[in-house]
Design a protein around this motif. Structure first.
Motif, PDB file in Angstrom:
ATOM      1  N   THR A  67     -14.769  -3.723  40.325  1.00  0.00           N
ATOM      2  CA  THR A  67     -15.740  -2.650  40.099  1.00  0.00           C
ATOM      3  C   THR A  67     -16.155  -1.993  41.412  1.00  0.00           C
ATOM      4  O   THR A  67     -16.711  -0.913  41.409  1.00  0.00           O
ATOM      5  CB  THR A  67     -17.001  -3.180  39.386  1.00  0.00           C
ATOM      6  OG1 THR A  67     -17.567  -4.230  40.175  1.00  0.00           O
ATOM      7  CG2 THR A  67     -16.658  -3.699  38.003  1.00  0.00           C
ATOM      8  N   GLN A  68     -15.864  -2.637  42.523  1.00  0.00           N
ATOM      9  CA  GLN A  68     -16.226  -2.121  43.847  1.00  0.00           C
ATOM     10  C   GLN A  68     -14.980  -1.558  44.525  1.00  0.00           C
ATOM     11  O   GLN A  68     -13.910  -2.175  44.504  1.00  0.00           O
ATOM     12  CB  GLN A  68     -16.818  -3.242  44.697  1.00  0.00           C
ATOM     13  CG  GLN A  68     -17.269  -2.790  46.060  1.00  0.00           C
ATOM     14  CD  GLN A  68     -17.876  -3.946  46.851  1.00  0.00           C
ATOM     15  OE1 GLN A  68     -18.063  -5.047  46.359  1.00  0.00           O
ATOM     16  NE2 GLN A  68     -18.170  -3.677  48.114  1.00  0.00           N
ATOM     17  N   ALA A  69     -15.113  -0.401  45.146  1.00  0.00           N
ATOM     18  CA  ALA A  69     -13.991   0.253  45.828  1.00  0.00           C
ATOM     19  C   ALA A  69     -13.577  -0.505  47.079  1.00  0.00           C
ATOM     20  O   ALA A  69     -14.385  -1.223  47.690  1.00  0.00           O
ATOM     21  CB  ALA A  69     -14.375   1.676  46.201  1.00  0.00           C
ATOM     22  N   LEU A  70     -12.314  -0.333  47.461  1.00  0.00           N
ATOM     23  CA  LEU A  70     -11.819  -0.834  48.739  1.00  0.00           C
ATOM     24  C   LEU A  70     -12.303   0.089  49.854  1.00  0.00           C
ATOM     25  O   LEU A  70     -12.436   1.303  49.644  1.00  0.00           O
ATOM     26  CB  LEU A  70     -10.292  -0.784  48.779  1.00  0.00           C
ATOM     27  CG  LEU A  70      -9.497  -1.780  47.992  1.00  0.00           C
ATOM     28  CD1 LEU A  70      -8.012  -1.429  48.082  1.00  0.00           C
ATOM     29  CD2 LEU A  70      -9.743  -3.175  48.512  1.00  0.00           C
ATOM     30  N   GLU A  71     -12.515  -0.468  51.014  1.00  0.00           N
ATOM     31  CA  GLU A  71     -12.813   0.371  52.166  1.00  0.00           C
ATOM     32  C   GLU A  71     -11.526   1.088  52.572  1.00  0.00           C
ATOM     33  O   GLU A  71     -10.449   0.487  52.618  1.00  0.00           O
ATOM     34  CB  GLU A  71     -13.327  -0.472  53.332  1.00  0.00           C
ATOM     35  CG  GLU A  71     -13.776   0.347  54.504  1.00  0.00           C
ATOM     36  CD  GLU A  71     -14.436  -0.482  55.585  1.00  0.00           C
ATOM     37  OE1 GLU A  71     -14.957   0.147  56.529  1.00  0.00           O
ATOM     38  OE2 GLU A  71     -14.445  -1.712  55.519  1.00  0.00           O
ATOM     39  N   THR A  72     -11.625   2.379  52.837  1.00  0.00           N
ATOM     40  CA  THR A  72     -10.478   3.158  53.287  1.00  0.00           C
ATOM     41  C   THR A  72     -10.718   3.614  54.717  1.00  0.00           C
ATOM     42  O   THR A  72     -11.855   3.643  55.193  1.00  0.00           O
ATOM     43  CB  THR A  72     -10.243   4.392  52.391  1.00  0.00           C
ATOM     44  OG1 THR A  72     -11.405   5.212  52.412  1.00  0.00           O
ATOM     45  CG2 THR A  72      -9.921   3.981  50.957  1.00  0.00           C
ATOM     46  N   PHE A  73      -9.634   3.980  55.386  1.00  0.00           N
ATOM     47  CA  PHE A  73      -9.711   4.364  56.786  1.00  0.00           C
ATOM     48  C   PHE A  73      -8.924   5.641  57.017  1.00  0.00           C
ATOM     49  O   PHE A  73      -7.880   5.860  56.392  1.00  0.00           O
ATOM     50  CB  PHE A  73      -9.151   3.252  57.677  1.00  0.00           C
ATOM     51  CG  PHE A  73      -9.886   1.960  57.530  1.00  0.00           C
ATOM     52  CD1 PHE A  73     -10.988   1.677  58.315  1.00  0.00           C
ATOM     53  CD2 PHE A  73      -9.503   1.031  56.578  1.00  0.00           C
ATOM     54  CE1 PHE A  73     -11.693   0.487  58.169  1.00  0.00           C
ATOM     55  CE2 PHE A  73     -10.194  -0.159  56.426  1.00  0.00           C
ATOM     56  CZ  PHE A  73     -11.281  -0.430  57.219  1.00  0.00           C
ATOM     57  N   GLU A  74      -9.420   6.462  57.926  1.00  0.00           N
ATOM     58  CA  GLU A  74      -8.715   7.679  58.318  1.00  0.00           C
ATOM     59  C   GLU A  74      -7.462   7.295  59.095  1.00  0.00           C
ATOM     60  O   GLU A  74      -7.503   6.408  59.952  1.00  0.00           O
ATOM     61  CB  GLU A  74      -9.641   8.523  59.200  1.00  0.00           C
ATOM     62  CG  GLU A  74      -9.044   9.815  59.645  1.00  0.00           C
ATOM     63  CD  GLU A  74      -9.983  10.574  60.559  1.00  0.00           C
ATOM     64  OE1 GLU A  74      -9.471  11.356  61.369  1.00  0.00           O
ATOM     65  OE2 GLU A  74     -11.211  10.382  60.480  1.00  0.00           O
ATOM     66  N   VAL A  75      -6.361   7.967  58.794  1.00  0.00           N
ATOM     67  CA  VAL A  75      -5.077   7.655  59.426  1.00  0.00           C
ATOM     68  C   VAL A  75      -4.502   8.916  60.061  1.00  0.00           C
ATOM     69  O   VAL A  75      -4.591  10.005  59.485  1.00  0.00           O
ATOM     70  CB  VAL A  75      -4.083   7.106  58.379  1.00  0.00           C
ATOM     71  CG1 VAL A  75      -2.712   6.880  58.994  1.00  0.00           C
ATOM     72  CG2 VAL A  75      -4.599   5.833  57.749  1.00  0.00           C
TER      73      VAL A  75
END
Length: 95
Positions: A67-75
């Motif tokens: 139910t919780q999103a993954l952390e994403t990173f700028e690439v």
């Protein structure tokens, strides 16, 4: 996809889908499993433990039990090198 563990950072997962590069945390938000052991189906990473699914572009949880999103990173990609920008465990912004 490939799992990387830069010093001072949590494990990250780097994906290449349709020529685009994405980066997320490697750890499932539902049950601390390594997503690098799961399956990548298009833009969807499937957790190997309980089959939670996440969109690698946004980190959004796509189905229960997550139910919780993954952390994403700028690439960014420069001269064939992949750079990930985000906040490391020391709280500093680091490429």
């Amino acid at each position: 996809m490939v799992r990387v563990t830069p010093q001072g950072w949590p494990p990250l997962l780097i994906y290449r889908v349709d020529g685009e590069i994405y980066a997320t945390a490697d750890t499932c938000t539902h049950a601390t499993a390594s997503l690098s052991e799961g399956e990548l189906e298009g833009h969807t990473i499937v957790c190997p433990v309980h089959w939670a699914e996440f969109d690698v572009r946004t980190g959004r949880a796509l189905c229960f039990p997550a139910t919780q999103a993954l952390e994403t990173f700028e690439v960014s990609v420069e001269d064939g090198q992949i750079y990930v920008r985000g906040t490391n465990s020391n709280g500093s912004d680091k490429p």
